[in-house]
Write a protein that holds these residues in place. Structure first.
Motif, PDB file in Angstrom:
ATOM      1  N   LYS A   1      -5.718  11.643 -24.130  1.00 27.27           N
ATOM      2  CA  LYS A   1      -4.816  10.722 -23.435  1.00 27.27           C
ATOM      3  C   LYS A   1      -5.398  10.171 -22.136  1.00 27.27           C
ATOM      4  O   LYS A   1      -4.836   9.240 -21.559  1.00 27.27           O
ATOM      5  N   GLY A   2      -6.488  10.732 -21.649  1.00 29.16           N
ATOM      6  CA  GLY A   2      -7.187  10.141 -20.509  1.00 29.16           C
ATOM      7  C   GLY A   2      -6.429  10.174 -19.196  1.00 29.16           C
ATOM      8  O   GLY A   2      -6.662   9.330 -18.318  1.00 29.16           O
ATOM      9  N   PHE A   3      -5.553  11.153 -19.012  1.00 27.65           N
ATOM     10  CA  PHE A   3      -4.805  11.207 -17.754  1.00 27.65           C
ATOM     11  C   PHE A   3      -5.693  11.557 -16.564  1.00 27.65           C
ATOM     12  O   PHE A   3      -5.334  11.285 -15.415  1.00 27.65           O
ATOM     13  N   ASP A   4      -6.846  12.140 -16.837  1.00 24.92           N
ATOM     14  CA  ASP A   4      -7.789  12.411 -15.749  1.00 24.92           C
ATOM     15  C   ASP A   4      -8.247  11.107 -15.100  1.00 24.92           C
ATOM     16  O   ASP A   4      -8.296  10.986 -13.869  1.00 24.92           O
ATOM     17  N   ARG A   5      -8.572  10.108 -15.914  1.00 31.44           N
ATOM     18  CA  ARG A   5      -9.003   8.837 -15.326  1.00 31.44           C
ATOM     19  C   ARG A   5      -7.821   8.053 -14.760  1.00 31.44           C
ATOM     20  O   ARG A   5      -8.003   7.244 -13.842  1.00 31.44           O
ATOM     21  N   LEU A   6      -6.619   8.296 -15.272  1.00 32.44           N
ATOM     22  CA  LEU A   6      -5.448   7.673 -14.679  1.00 32.44           C
ATOM     23  C   LEU A   6      -5.213   8.202 -13.258  1.00 32.44           C
ATOM     24  O   LEU A   6      -4.945   7.430 -12.329  1.00 32.44           O
ATOM     25  N   ILE A   7      -5.326   9.508 -13.088  1.00 27.50           N
ATOM     26  CA  ILE A   7      -5.110  10.097 -11.756  1.00 27.50           C
ATOM     27  C   ILE A   7      -6.168   9.603 -10.780  1.00 27.50           C
ATOM     28  O   ILE A   7      -5.865   9.272  -9.622  1.00 27.50           O
ATOM     29  N   ASP A   8      -7.413   9.529 -11.232  1.00 27.93           N
ATOM     30  CA  ASP A   8      -8.467   8.997 -10.355  1.00 27.93           C
ATOM     31  C   ASP A   8      -8.162   7.557  -9.949  1.00 27.93           C
ATOM     32  O   ASP A   8      -8.330   7.168  -8.790  1.00 27.93           O
ATOM     33  N   GLY A   9      -7.723   6.748 -10.923  1.00 28.22           N
ATOM     34  CA  GLY A   9      -7.414   5.357 -10.624  1.00 28.22           C
ATOM     35  C   GLY A   9      -6.227   5.224  -9.689  1.00 28.22           C
ATOM     36  O   GLY A   9      -6.254   4.418  -8.739  1.00 28.22           O
ATOM     37  N   PHE A  10      -5.189   6.029  -9.923  1.00 28.68           N
ATOM     38  CA  PHE A  10      -4.015   5.968  -9.051  1.00 28.68           C
ATOM     39  C   PHE A  10      -4.370   6.396  -7.631  1.00 28.68           C
ATOM     40  O   PHE A  10      -3.860   5.825  -6.658  1.00 28.68           O
ATOM     41  N   ALA A  11      -5.240   7.387  -7.514  1.00 25.64           N
ATOM     42  CA  ALA A  11      -5.639   7.861  -6.184  1.00 25.64           C
ATOM     43  C   ALA A  11      -6.307   6.746  -5.378  1.00 25.64           C
ATOM     44  O   ALA A  11      -6.163   6.684  -4.144  1.00 25.64           O
ATOM     45  N   GLN A  12      -7.035   5.860  -6.063  1.00 31.73           N
ATOM     46  CA  GLN A  12      -7.673   4.750  -5.353  1.00 31.73           C
ATOM     47  C   GLN A  12      -6.657   3.748  -4.815  1.00 31.73           C
ATOM     48  O   GLN A  12      -6.943   3.017  -3.864  1.00 31.73           O
ATOM     49  N   LEU A  13      -5.468   3.727  -5.425  1.00 28.78           N
ATOM     50  CA  LEU A  13      -4.447   2.752  -5.041  1.00 28.78           C
ATOM     51  C   LEU A  13      -3.367   3.340  -4.142  1.00 28.78           C
ATOM     52  O   LEU A  13      -2.554   2.607  -3.587  1.00 28.78           O
ATOM     53  N   ALA A  14      -3.332   4.655  -4.035  1.00 25.54           N
ATOM     54  CA  ALA A  14      -2.198   5.329  -3.397  1.00 25.54           C
ATOM     55  C   ALA A  14      -1.956   4.845  -1.968  1.00 25.54           C
ATOM     56  O   ALA A  14      -0.815   4.571  -1.578  1.00 25.54           O
ATOM     57  N   ASP A  15      -3.007   4.729  -1.175  1.00 24.95           N
ATOM     58  CA  ASP A  15      -2.829   4.318   0.217  1.00 24.95           C
ATOM     59  C   ASP A  15      -2.353   2.873   0.320  1.00 24.95           C
ATOM     60  O   ASP A  15      -1.554   2.538   1.211  1.00 24.95           O
ATOM     61  N   GLN A  16      -2.819   2.023  -0.595  1.00 24.82           N
ATOM     62  CA  GLN A  16      -2.444   0.617  -0.552  1.00 24.82           C
ATOM     63  C   GLN A  16      -1.045   0.369  -1.109  1.00 24.82           C
ATOM     64  O   GLN A  16      -0.429  -0.657  -0.810  1.00 24.82           O
ATOM     65  N   GLN A  17      -0.564   1.304  -1.957  1.00 28.81           N
ATOM     66  CA  GLN A  17       0.719   1.129  -2.628  1.00 28.81           C
ATOM     67  C   GLN A  17       1.635   2.312  -2.308  1.00 28.81           C
ATOM     68  O   GLN A  17       1.965   3.118  -3.176  1.00 28.81           O
ATOM     69  N   PRO A  18       2.086   2.441  -1.065  1.00 28.19           N
ATOM     70  CA  PRO A  18       2.848   3.627  -0.665  1.00 28.19           C
ATOM     71  C   PRO A  18       4.212   3.748  -1.324  1.00 28.19           C
ATOM     72  O   PRO A  18       4.817   4.826  -1.303  1.00 28.19           O
ATOM     73  N   GLU A  19       4.728   2.659  -1.909  1.00 29.84           N
ATOM     74  CA  GLU A  19       6.047   2.714  -2.541  1.00 29.84           C
ATOM     75  C   GLU A  19       6.001   3.275  -3.958  1.00 29.84           C
ATOM     76  O   GLU A  19       7.045   3.543  -4.542  1.00 29.84           O
ATOM     77  N   TRP A  20       4.792   3.435  -4.503  1.00 29.45           N
ATOM     78  CA  TRP A  20       4.659   3.802  -5.911  1.00 29.45           C
ATOM     79  C   TRP A  20       4.357   5.292  -6.072  1.00 29.45           C
ATOM     80  O   TRP A  20       3.564   5.870  -5.335  1.00 29.45           O
ATOM     81  N   GLY A  21       4.997   5.890  -7.084  1.00 29.64           N
ATOM     82  CA  GLY A  21       4.681   7.240  -7.521  1.00 29.64           C
ATOM     83  C   GLY A  21       4.306   7.230  -8.989  1.00 29.64           C
ATOM     84  O   GLY A  21       4.711   6.335  -9.748  1.00 29.64           O
ATOM     85  N   LEU A  22       3.524   8.192  -9.408  1.00 33.73           N
ATOM     86  CA  LEU A  22       3.089   8.313 -10.801  1.00 33.73           C
ATOM     87  C   LEU A  22       3.799   9.494 -11.448  1.00 33.73           C
ATOM     88  O   LEU A  22       3.770  10.607 -10.929  1.00 33.73           O
TER      89      LEU A  22
END
Length: 372
Positions: free
Chosen positions: A210-231
């Motif tokens: 399911k590739g959730f490892d690469r999803l978490i890495d990708g979300f981490a790159q966006l987390a600071d820029q997108q503070p309203e979003w949670g995964l």
């Protein structure tokens, strides 16, 4: 007509959901339907129509070697054959490779039309030498085989004794509302408790596929820029500890929620703002189909089969190339930042309800029943 379905279990998987969806549909129309599983009934996850009859062999379990495996599968074949003798179905349908092979062996000499069904693109999930050989030899004895994509159908024709004209491509169906069971998760409460305003949702087993490892890495790159979003990742599996550790290493453990498997996934689609699928391989992913049917704009990694047959790029979501982390992050960022684009994609996404309606897919199966 009497239909018999044979599958390993009715746990919380995609093939299991398809089995239950089709069985419930035909049972509601008065067809005599029985579902047989290798497991007992204690692992059942999806609710069945009251008219569906249920038989659990309770012959599952891990074999400790080849000889024990052969003995266990012999017992499964004998037990399944006894049921076939008693039930005498008009057609017997198996789902997944091992079940397909066991059905062939159990039904030999009985004259019962048998249909096998593959639910994952076969070369993406090797079975091991013994089962690969069994598939190659036994599939030619099936009256028909259902694949989910043309690519899978062609592979089966080239790598088994089945002739190409016996292999039919039928997609998965979707029906709303989705079958609901416990446990339940109120995603709105999750959003409130963790301080999210927007939810990026993913659904699937917590495993490498399911590739959730690469999803978490990708979300981490966006987390600071997108503070309203949670995964939020719904599902359970052997990679839970590794994924939790990855969240901590990326500093996003407070932004990522892994609540486990839930029975009200339809309500979770309704409460989410964006869906993402990052699988390394698939057959015909139910979760992507369901997300679109709920009007949820989506981002999907375009693995070899499945996503491009479901999601229409730049119509109801975005497809990104396999193994391209920058493209995945870019697609997520684009949709996270653009409310209007999400709304536009969501309006078109609901067309999946008609494109893959259970009535339409069932007619394809019924045409196959007539042919066999």
């Amino acid at each position: 007509m009497k239909l018999l379905f044979f599958i390993s279990s009715l746990s919380s998987g995609g093939a299991e959901r398809v089995t239950v969806t089709l069985a419930n549909y035909w049972a509601a129309k008065g067809t005599d339907v029985v579902i047989v599983t290798v497991t007992g009934e204690d692992l059942d996850f999806y609710p069945l129509h009251p008219a569906v009859r249920r038989i659990g062999l309770a012959l599952d379990g891990v074999s400790r070697g080849s000889l024990e495996g052969i003995a266990n599968n012999y017992r499964r074949v004998v037990a399944l054959r006894a049921i076939l003798v008693k039930e005498r179905p008009s057609i017997a349908i198996a789902l997944m490779p091992a079940a397909n092979v066991l059905l062939v062996l159990a039904s030999m000499g009985m004259g019962i039309p048998t249909i096998g069904s593959e639910r994952v693109h076969p070369p993406c999930m090797p079975l091991g030498r013994l089962w690969e050989s069994a598939r190659r030899l036994c599939y030619g004895r099936l009256r028909a085989i259902v694949a989910q994509t043309e690519l899978s159908a062609n592979w089966l024709a080239e790598n088994s004794t089945a002739e190409r004209d016996r292999i039919t491509v039928i997609p998965n169906p979707v029906t709303l509302p989705l079958l609901a069971s416990r446990p339940s998760l109120v995603l709105a409460e999750c959003k409130r408790d963790m301080g999210y305003k927007r939810i990026l949702l993913a659904v699937g087993r917590l495993d490498r596929q399911k590739g959730f490892d690469r999803l978490i890495d990708g979300f981490a790159q966006l987390a600071d820029q997108q503070p309203e979003w949670g995964l939020v990742i719904l599902g359970e599996g052997e990679q839970r500890s590794a994924l939790e550790a990855q969240c901590r290493a990326n500093g996003v453990e407070a932004r990522v929620c892994l609540p486990g498997s839930v029975g009200n996934v339809g309500e979770c689609y309704d409460a989410a703002d964006l869906y993402v699928m990052t699988s390394r391989f698939e057959g015909f992913p139910n979760t992507l189909l369901e997300a679109l049917a709920h009007g949820l704009p989506s981002v999907a990694v375009d693995c070899e089969t499945g996503p491009s047959e479901i999601l229409r790029h730049e119509v109801d979501g975005l497809l990104v190339p396999q193994d391209d982390s920058a493209a995945l992050v870019g697609a997520l960022e684009r949709l996270m930042m653009d409310d209007e684009l999400r709304k536009s994609f969501g309006k078109r996404a609901v067309e999946a309800r008609q494109r893959f309606a259970v009535e339409r897919v069932a007619r394809m199966w019924e045409k196959l029943f007539s042919n066999v």
